[in-house]
Design a protein around this motif. Structure first.
Motif, mmCIF file in Angstrom:
data_model
loop_
_atom_site.group_PDB
_atom_site.id
_atom_site.type_symbol
_atom_site.label_atom_id
_atom_site.label_comp_id
_atom_site.label_asym_id
_atom_site.label_seq_id
_atom_site.Cartn_x
_atom_site.Cartn_y
_atom_site.Cartn_z
ATOM 1 N N SER A 55 46.681 38.943 44.763
ATOM 2 C CA SER A 55 46.497 39.880 43.651
ATOM 3 C C SER A 55 45.410 39.355 42.718
ATOM 4 O O SER A 55 45.192 38.152 42.593
ATOM 5 C CB SER A 55 47.802 40.057 42.886
ATOM 6 O OG SER A 55 48.049 38.915 42.102
ATOM 7 N N TRP A 56 44.738 40.296 42.081
ATOM 8 C CA TRP A 56 43.640 39.947 41.177
ATOM 9 C C TRP A 56 44.155 39.093 40.009
ATOM 10 O O TRP A 56 43.467 38.182 39.551
ATOM 11 C CB TRP A 56 42.981 41.237 40.666
ATOM 12 C CG TRP A 56 41.785 41.007 39.819
ATOM 13 C CD1 TRP A 56 41.693 41.168 38.473
ATOM 14 C CD2 TRP A 56 40.497 40.561 40.243
ATOM 15 N NE1 TRP A 56 40.443 40.859 38.029
ATOM 16 C CE2 TRP A 56 39.677 40.484 39.106
ATOM 17 C CE3 TRP A 56 39.949 40.213 41.493
ATOM 18 C CZ2 TRP A 56 38.350 40.075 39.159
ATOM 19 C CZ3 TRP A 56 38.624 39.805 41.543
ATOM 20 C CH2 TRP A 56 37.847 39.733 40.390
ATOM 21 N N GLU A 57 45.382 39.378 39.561
ATOM 22 C CA GLU A 57 45.956 38.626 38.427
ATOM 23 C C GLU A 57 46.099 37.156 38.803
ATOM 24 O O GLU A 57 45.722 36.272 38.044
ATOM 25 C CB GLU A 57 47.337 39.187 38.030
ATOM 26 C CG GLU A 57 47.308 40.536 37.353
ATOM 27 C CD GLU A 57 46.974 41.660 38.317
ATOM 28 O OE1 GLU A 57 47.438 41.594 39.487
ATOM 29 O OE2 GLU A 57 46.241 42.589 37.926
ATOM 30 N N THR B 286 42.047 45.320 42.688
ATOM 31 C CA THR B 286 43.442 44.969 42.413
ATOM 32 C C THR B 286 43.830 43.746 43.232
ATOM 33 O O THR B 286 44.736 43.017 42.872
ATOM 34 C CB THR B 286 44.389 46.120 42.770
ATOM 35 O OG1 THR B 286 44.115 46.498 44.115
ATOM 36 C CG2 THR B 286 44.169 47.305 41.852
ATOM 37 N N SER B 287 43.119 43.546 44.344
ATOM 38 C CA SER B 287 43.431 42.367 45.145
ATOM 39 C C SER B 287 42.195 41.920 45.908
ATOM 40 O O SER B 287 41.250 42.695 46.084
ATOM 41 C CB SER B 287 44.571 42.670 46.117
ATOM 42 O OG SER B 287 44.134 43.611 47.062
ATOM 43 N N GLU C 4 53.730 34.845 43.117
ATOM 44 C CA GLU C 4 53.210 35.442 44.349
ATOM 45 C C GLU C 4 53.200 34.368 45.440
ATOM 46 O O GLU C 4 52.863 33.223 45.152
ATOM 47 C CB GLU C 4 51.778 35.919 44.078
ATOM 48 C CG GLU C 4 51.242 36.823 45.148
ATOM 49 C CD GLU C 4 49.824 37.310 44.826
ATOM 50 O OE1 GLU C 4 49.403 37.237 43.659
ATOM 51 O OE2 GLU C 4 49.163 37.727 45.767
#
Lengths: 420, 170
Positions: A82-84, A238-239, A266
């Protein structure tokens, strides 16, 4: 010298058998040397592909899997990051730089990789070599692309060429992102790594071309978003597929690796590329050794073939030996004559084996490059190779001692009248 | 000639941190008999990180049940947090122990691992040809020692031969 000359003349007299024997030895030597060359060339090729990257992070799968798809473009990712999570790790104070990687699309059989400018800045290969541009510059605009040397060569691209990216992998894809064509703005210098076979675009570009796609299909006409409208959207992905990490201090690498592997939000996997490669070689090492043993036995079979050929010829050559004796050759001359014969057969076999081996490697190289993106550089003969080849000739001389001894015995008893 | 020497402990610097573990290591791969040594070298800093299942350090992996076991746990805590007799390097490298990061594992019903980390400063890192993991002499029933080595020019994984303590850094 005279003995060598005699041995050569004698062999020429029996050239069919001699040539076949040389062929048998040549094939077996080519096999043995080929296995050895491929082994070291493959190792160097892999080891030279990535350097200076401390960690590679991807979705939790296997170390080798992650290494192969992120660096060698072999195989596919099982999941994304994930981008986060990526942002969180990239901003960590111990992290010096990161290179995001987004894979999954292709262009006429070449993989397309979404990344950012840091890739050209930080990626290193073959020790400390940087990625250099043969022409053009890194991508700036959303629809800019930078192609590897092989892509440019095979497809005839140069700065200014327009290209269309296909959805998914494969040479012939029906799903094309033809509504959003790219412009080649840079061609990279040849690196001898999978970079040469990659089309690089910006991460946002990967988002842009998929912005109106759902479940692997482009939205029907009418609800499509055209290339210029896509520019206005927020194209933060987003990813991503994986990312490479350079640490501020290498000493912190293991700590960071553990922190990522135990990251709770994650399931992520961080690998140290060199360590993962060591694991790969451990795995492949068994097969390597088995192949080497098989090849060694083939060489032995080749040498035994030579021994058989010389031994069977002995009876026919009793007269030859007797004549030699009658003109003053001593039994030891006959002995060295046959040893020299074995030595010459083996040397000729080894020499042509080396030639065959290099010929085959150079012939197979483009195919391997194309299929696996692995660049084989066989290099010259190493000390180890020479030792192997020397050992083969030594073994042949040793084997030659057997017919030599028999011929020596015969010449002692035969005299000029041969009782067959 | 290569000399061994024991690492000096700079007492009173308070570098050895002994903190009780609150971390959960549930996702960590844990296999009995397998010890991992991570060696990282950058400039003058040499970092050694040992990852060993409690069973191979203590001989048991549950909370101590009697005085003998409690003593064993205390002795290991003292040993690992002090950093003495953990590892050796060529004398010519002139290494000094700089810090110890040691968190005593929580011994309970589940698995537990010891993961001490030692940082050395070596005045002459060019002489660092090898590291010997002396700690292995005190560990019990170790079947496999995997060593990960990283430096500016190398990333590698080796497995120590049975009975061997030495890791080549070249």
């Amino acid at each position: 010298m005279k003995t060598l000359h005699l041995a050569l003349r004698s062999l020429r007299n029996r050239r069919a058998t001699a040539l076949l024997t040389i062929c048998a030895i040549a094939i077996s030597v080519a096999l043995l040397l080929g296995v050895e060359k491929m082994r070291s060339a493959a190792r160097d090729g892999f080891a030279n592909t990535v350097s200076g990257v401390d960690l590679i992070v991807g979705a939790r799968s296997g170390q080798l899997n992650l290494l192969l798809y992120s660096v060698f473009r072999v195989g596919d990712a099982t999941a994304n990051v994930s981008w986060e999570s990526y942002q969180k790790i990239a901003r960590h104070p111990d992290v010096a730089w990161t290179i995001p990687i987004s894979l999954g699309d292709s262009h006429r059989g070449f993989r397309v990789m979404g990344t950012n400018g840091d890739y050209f800045k930080h990626y290193r290969f073959a020790g400390d070599r940087e990625i250099k541009f043969a022409s053009g510059k890194p991508f700036e605009d959303l629809y800019d692309a930078v192609v590897g040397a092989e892509v440019a060569k095979q497809l005839g691209y140069s700065v200014g060429s327009k290209i269309v990216i296909a959805h998914g992998l494969g040479n012939v894809s029906f799903a094309k992102h033809d509504d959003k064509p790219f412009t080649v703005v840079g061609v990279l210098e040849r690196t001898g790594t999978p970079i040469d076979r990659t089309v690089h675009v910006g991460l946002q570009a990967i988002t842009a071309i998929h912005v109106d796609w759902q479940s692997g299909m482009q939205a029907p006409p009418g609800s499509q978003i055209d290339a210029d409208d896509a520019r206005a959207l927020d194209l933060t992905p987003t990813s991503i597929t994986a990312f490479m990490v350079g640490m501020e201090s290498k000493v912190m690498t293991f700590t960071m690796q553990r922190a990522i592997n135990e990251y709770r939000q994650e399931p992520l996997l961080a690998i140290i590329p060199g360590v993962a490669l060591s694991q790969l070689w451990n795995l492949v090492g068994i097969a390597d050794t088995a192949l080497m043993i098989v090849a060694a036995f083939v060489v032995l079979a080749g040498l035994l073939g030579m021994l058989t050929a010389i031994l069977t010829s002995l009876n026919e050559r009793r007269r030859e030996m007797a004549i030699l004796r009658s003109v003053g050759a001593r039994p030891r001359h006959v002995f060295t004559l046959l040893i020299a014969e074995a030595g010459m057969l083996a040397t000729a076999g080894v020499a042509s084996g080396v030639a065959v081996c290099y010929g085959l490697i150079f012939a197979a190289r483009p195919l391997l490059e194309k299929r696996f993106g692995i660049f084989l550089d066989p290099g010259g003969l190493t000390g180890y190779d020479l030792a192997i080849l020397g050992a083969i000739i030594g073994a042949a001389l040793l084997m030659g001692a057997l017919p030599a001894w028999r011929a020596y015995r015969n010449t002692l008893s035969d005299g000029l009248t041969i009782r067959v | 000639m290569i000399h061994y020497f024991k690492f000096l402990i700079c007492s009173g610097l308070g570098l050895a941190a002994l903190v009780s573990s609150a971390e959960s290591l549930e996702q960590h791969a844990h296999s009995h008999g397998a010890v991992t040594l991570n060696v990282a070298l950058e400039g003058q800093v040499l970092s050694l990180e040992i990852d060993a299942p409690a069973i191979n350090v203590l001989g048991f992996e549950k909370s101590p049940r009697n005085d003998a076991e409690r003593q064993a746990v205390a002795a290991v805590d003292t040993w690992l947090s002090a950093g003495r007799d953990i590892a050796g390097v060529p004398r010519a490298a002139e290494c000094r122990l700089q810090s110890v990061t040691y968190v005593a594992p929580k011994l309970g019903s589940g698995h537990a691992d010891y993961r001490p980390r030692y940082t050395f400063r070596c005045a002459n890192p060019a002489a660092l040809e090898w590291v010997e993991l002396w700690a292995l002499r005190r560990f019990k029933d170790v079947e496999k020692v995997e060593v990960n080595v990283i430096s500016a020019s190398m990333q590698r994984q080796d497995t120590l031969a049975p009975g061997s303590l030495r890791v080549s850094l070249k």
